[in-house]
Design a protein around this motif. Structure first.
Motif, PDB file in Angstrom:
ATOM      1  N   GLU A   1       3.192  -4.631   5.032  1.00  0.00           N
ATOM      2  CA  GLU A   1       3.152  -5.039   3.623  1.00  0.00           C
ATOM      3  C   GLU A   1       1.686  -5.284   3.283  1.00  0.00           C
ATOM      4  O   GLU A   1       0.961  -5.903   4.055  1.00  0.00           O
ATOM      5  CB  GLU A   1       3.966  -6.326   3.420  1.00  0.00           C
ATOM      6  N   ASP A   2       1.217  -4.722   2.156  1.00  0.00           N
ATOM      7  CA  ASP A   2      -0.196  -4.884   1.798  1.00  0.00           C
ATOM      8  C   ASP A   2      -0.307  -5.037   0.284  1.00  0.00           C
ATOM      9  O   ASP A   2      -0.310  -4.064  -0.467  1.00  0.00           O
ATOM     10  CB  ASP A   2      -0.989  -3.658   2.282  1.00  0.00           C
TER      11      ASP A   2
ATOM     12  N   ARG B   1       1.353  -8.324   5.609  1.00  0.00           N
ATOM     13  CA  ARG B   1       2.137  -8.630   6.803  1.00  0.00           C
ATOM     14  C   ARG B   1       1.873  -7.564   7.847  1.00  0.00           C
ATOM     15  O   ARG B   1       1.753  -6.385   7.517  1.00  0.00           O
ATOM     16  CB  ARG B   1       3.626  -8.655   6.476  1.00  0.00           C
TER      17      ARG B   1
ATOM     18  N   PRO C   1      -1.087   2.446   4.062  1.00  0.00           N
ATOM     19  CA  PRO C   1       0.163   1.830   4.513  1.00  0.00           C
ATOM     20  C   PRO C   1       0.490   2.225   5.954  1.00  0.00           C
ATOM     21  O   PRO C   1       0.199   3.350   6.370  1.00  0.00           O
ATOM     22  CB  PRO C   1       1.209   2.365   3.535  1.00  0.00           C
TER      23      PRO C   1
END
Lengths: 333, 387
Positions: free
Chosen positions: B270-271, B277, B297
């Motif tokens: 997760e960005d 994360r 990603p």
């Protein structure tokens, strides 16, 4: 057990010095044992060369010293009167003559050959220094591969006999020798120069023969120099010449002294080179000594010359030692 | 990290010209490359150093930091690129004409000269300085480095610390625009080194000289530097203040080189601009950070967590899903001010944790060998590096 008690009883009367104890408590067969047991390896290692010097240098020196004070007797065998003599009434007669020494300082031939010897040695040393310093410096600064080649080339002449090399110079220097013929052929000179049997030839011979003795100690000194010192000097604003004068030159001083003495000392007493290449009307002191000994058979005078020569050289040797110690201390840092 | 704390105090005197885009650089390295045969010692380094800075070049041996310094002093010429000092190209200026002085790692004191003569040497090379002027300046600098009573000694009669100060005095007495220091404190013991570090800073501040310091000692760099340039294999990998370098390393190398660090490899799952994360197999869990990474990603990234930013808990925390891992204490090293714990986590990786010894604890209150503990850290603690 028996042995131990015997020893104790012998050692009992009074405190004797260690030498005394050594001689009396142990008989000669036990000396070796004593030495091996009580002397450290360091002492033994030093003792061997010292013993050598004692037997082959100090004792002959004392004999020569004795002869220099003897009276010359041309027909005697050996050709001098005894210095020490036991008289019949049991007295020891010692007869010391200083005549030989007085003669040395009064006879113009002797005085002039002394001065000439020192002059030749000094100038040769200076020439060796001027030639040897740049060479040693270049070798020390060369890359390791070239350095070994250069060092090899410096040492190479030693592979031929010293006498042969000096003889070879006769062939080069004589009136119809290689150098004169070559210069005539080139047209630089019209008639041959007389080079052999001059002081010039002596300088050539000495500089040629002793140059390695100048280069090697200088090299071993210069090679140890820390290059960052020169970088530091440069960083502080000193150009290459200034850096050399203020850093390299003073730091190489022990090397200069060592090299100069190694050239000067043998050059003063040089016999072969001036005999083969030098002037016949101006003798060097070593030639004088040999003439005195072999031609005149005047052993006392020859001995006096030898002693005086040694004394003349002792002073430079002591200077040499002083600087050597200094360098050792500096290296111990 | 003690050194880092010390630095924070010093930054009260804000002098940060590198933040001002219009500030004139005092020293400029432009695309400097230096080759020795096939070996590239310095690879395309560009660097700006400002007036009155203490700039530290930090790196392991053979990283090119000393070569860079020697090129500045003029002992080596760059294979390509240019060096400017105060706007002047240094290319054709020999070392003895550069307004730069160097303090050598070996000090390079002249062994045949007294302390006084060593220091006067540089002044004697300058034109138009009278003897009395030289004498005054030598006496003044000897007072600054507190060596007045040793003026007549030779270098070999001095201790390491005294020699180091003579070397410093010799370089400073020329009033250089720029002082280069090559591992200046390398030969000193720890206590003396710390004292001298502060002495150096004081001298630098009172004389207003610009320093470039080369060192492999990160603590030295942290204490002295206004900025640090970390070098690796001939390249500068990061430039920043000590705090920046320590807290925000940009690469794995920098994070690892400066201080100690726990590195967890993982994938970005997760960005977002305000959070990210990372799923880490090495940790056996998820790492949550309170800032974005702005990377591709599901890229492979590394989360670097400093040992002092990790808490040790004896019971599981409320949230064990993120930034938390269970482990067993394998080693404890009591250092006095801090204790170091090596904790083996369930994936088999060993994590290093340091805790300050704030209270005197009795033996059964202390964390013991083979105790099961939970490690956790705050979302702001990990630094995520992508290379």
């Amino acid at each position: 057990m028996k042995l131990a008690t015997a020893r104790m009883s012998r050692a009992a009367p009074g405190r004797l010095g260690p030498v005394w104890t050594f001689l009396f408590r142990y008989g000669p067969p036990r000396w070796t044992e004593y030495v091996l047991r009580n002397w450290s390896g360091q002492r033994l290692v030093i003792a061997v060369p010292y013993l050598w010097l004692l037997v082959f240098f100090l004792v002959p020196f004392l004999i020569v010293l004795k002869i220099s004070f003897a009276e010359f007797s041309p027909l005697g065998r050996p050709p001098y009167e005894p210095v020490f003599q036991w008289l019949e009434e049991g007295a020891l007669q010692i007869k010391l003559l200083i005549g030989s020494y007085v003669y040395l300082f009064n006879e113009p031939l002797y005085v002039s050959s002394w001065i000439y010897s020192v002059k030749v040695a000094l100038i040769s040393t200076l020439l060796c220094l001027c030639l040897g310093y740049p060479m040693a410096y270049a070798i020390a600064r060369a890359t390791p591969t070239y350095r070994n080649v250069f060092l090899m080339l410096v040492i190479l002449p030693f592979w031929t006999s010293f006498l042969l090399r000096v003889y070879a110079w006769i062939g080069l220097l004589k009136t119809d020798g290689v150098i004169n013929n070559f210069l005539l052929w080139l047209g630089i000179i019209d008639e041959p120069m007389s080079m052999l049997y001059t002081s010039f030839a002596v300088y050539i011979g000495i500089v040629y023969s002793y140059l390695p003795f100048m280069i090697l100690p200088l090299y071993s000194n210069l090679e140890k120099h820390d290059n960052t010192l020169l970088e530091a000097a440069s960083d502080l604003g000193a150009g290459p010449i200034k850096s050399f004068m203020r850093i390299t030159l003073p730091l190489s001083f022990p090397g200069i002294v060592a090299g100069s003495l190694l050239v000067f000392i043998p050059a003063v007493g040089e016999y072969v080179i001036p005999s083969l290449l030098g002037r016949t009307d101006q003798l060097m002191v070593a030639k004088l000594l040999s003439d005195e000994f072999f031609l005149n058979r005047d052993w006392p005078k020859a001995s006096a010359v030898a002693i005086a020569m040694l004394m003349l050289l002792v002073v430079p040797i002591m200077i040499f030692q002083h600087f050597q110690n200094k360098e050792l201390q500096a290296n111990r840092r | 990290m003690q050194a880092a704390e010390r630095r924070v105090d010093k930054s009260k005197t804000k002098h940060e010209p590198w933040r001002d885009p219009h500030a004139e650089a005092y020293v400029r390295f432009e695309n400097i490359t230096k080759r020795f045969g096939d070996f590239v010692a310095v690879n395309n380094v560009s660097l700006k150093i400002f007036k009155k800075e203490i700039f530290c070049l930090l790196g392991g041996s053979g990283c090119g930091k000393s070569t860079l310094l020697r090129m500045m002093a003029g002992f080596e010429a760059p294979s390509s690129g240019a060096i400017y000092l105060d706007g002047q190209d240094m290319a054709d200026i020999p070392p003895y004409e550069r307004p730069v002085n160097m303090m050598f790692q070996s000090y390079a004191l002249f062994p045949h000269m007294t302390v006084e003569k060593n220091i006067a040497f540089g002044l004697e090379q300058e034109k138009g300085l009278s003897r009395s002027e030289i004498a005054t300046r030598v006496t003044d600098i000897l007072d600054i480095v507190k060596l007045g009573q040793f003026a007549a000694r030779r270098p070999h009669q001095l201790s390491g610390g005294q020699r180091q100060r003579v070397a410093l005095a010799r370089a400073l007495v020329k009033r250089p625009k720029l002082l280069l220091l090559d591992e200046p404190l390398g030969a000193l013991d720890k206590k003396l080194r710390e004292a001298t570090q502060f002495e150096l800073i004081n001298i630098q501040e009172s004389l207003g000289v610009t320093f470039i310091v080369v060192t492999h000692d990160q603590e030295e760099a942290m204490t002295l530097a206004s900025r640090i340039g970390v070098m690796n294999r001939g390249e500068i990998v990061q430039i920043g203040t000590p705090t920046e370098i320590y807290e925000f390393p940009m690469t794995k190398f920098v994070a690892d080189f400066i201080g100690s660090v726990n590195m967890f490899e993982g994938q970005l799952i997760e960005d977002l601009p305000d959070r990210a994360r990372i799923q880490s197999d090495e940790l056996g869990g998820t790492i949550f950070v309170d800032h974005g990474i702005s990377s591709a990603p599901s890229a492979t990234v590394w989360a670097a967590v400093r040992p002092e930013k990790i808490n040790i808990l004896r019971s599981p925390p409320a949230d064990t899903k993120e930034n938390c891992v269970k482990g067993v204490v394998k080693e404890i090293a009591y250092m006095g001010d801090v204790s170091i714990y090596l904790v083996k986590i369930d994936t088999g990786k060993t994590v290093r944790v340091t805790l300050p010894n704030v209270e005197r604890l009795s033996d059964d209150e202390r964390i013991a060998w083979d105790e099961t503990v939970w490690l956790s850290w705050h979302a702001s603690s990990p630094v995520i590096v992508t290379q």
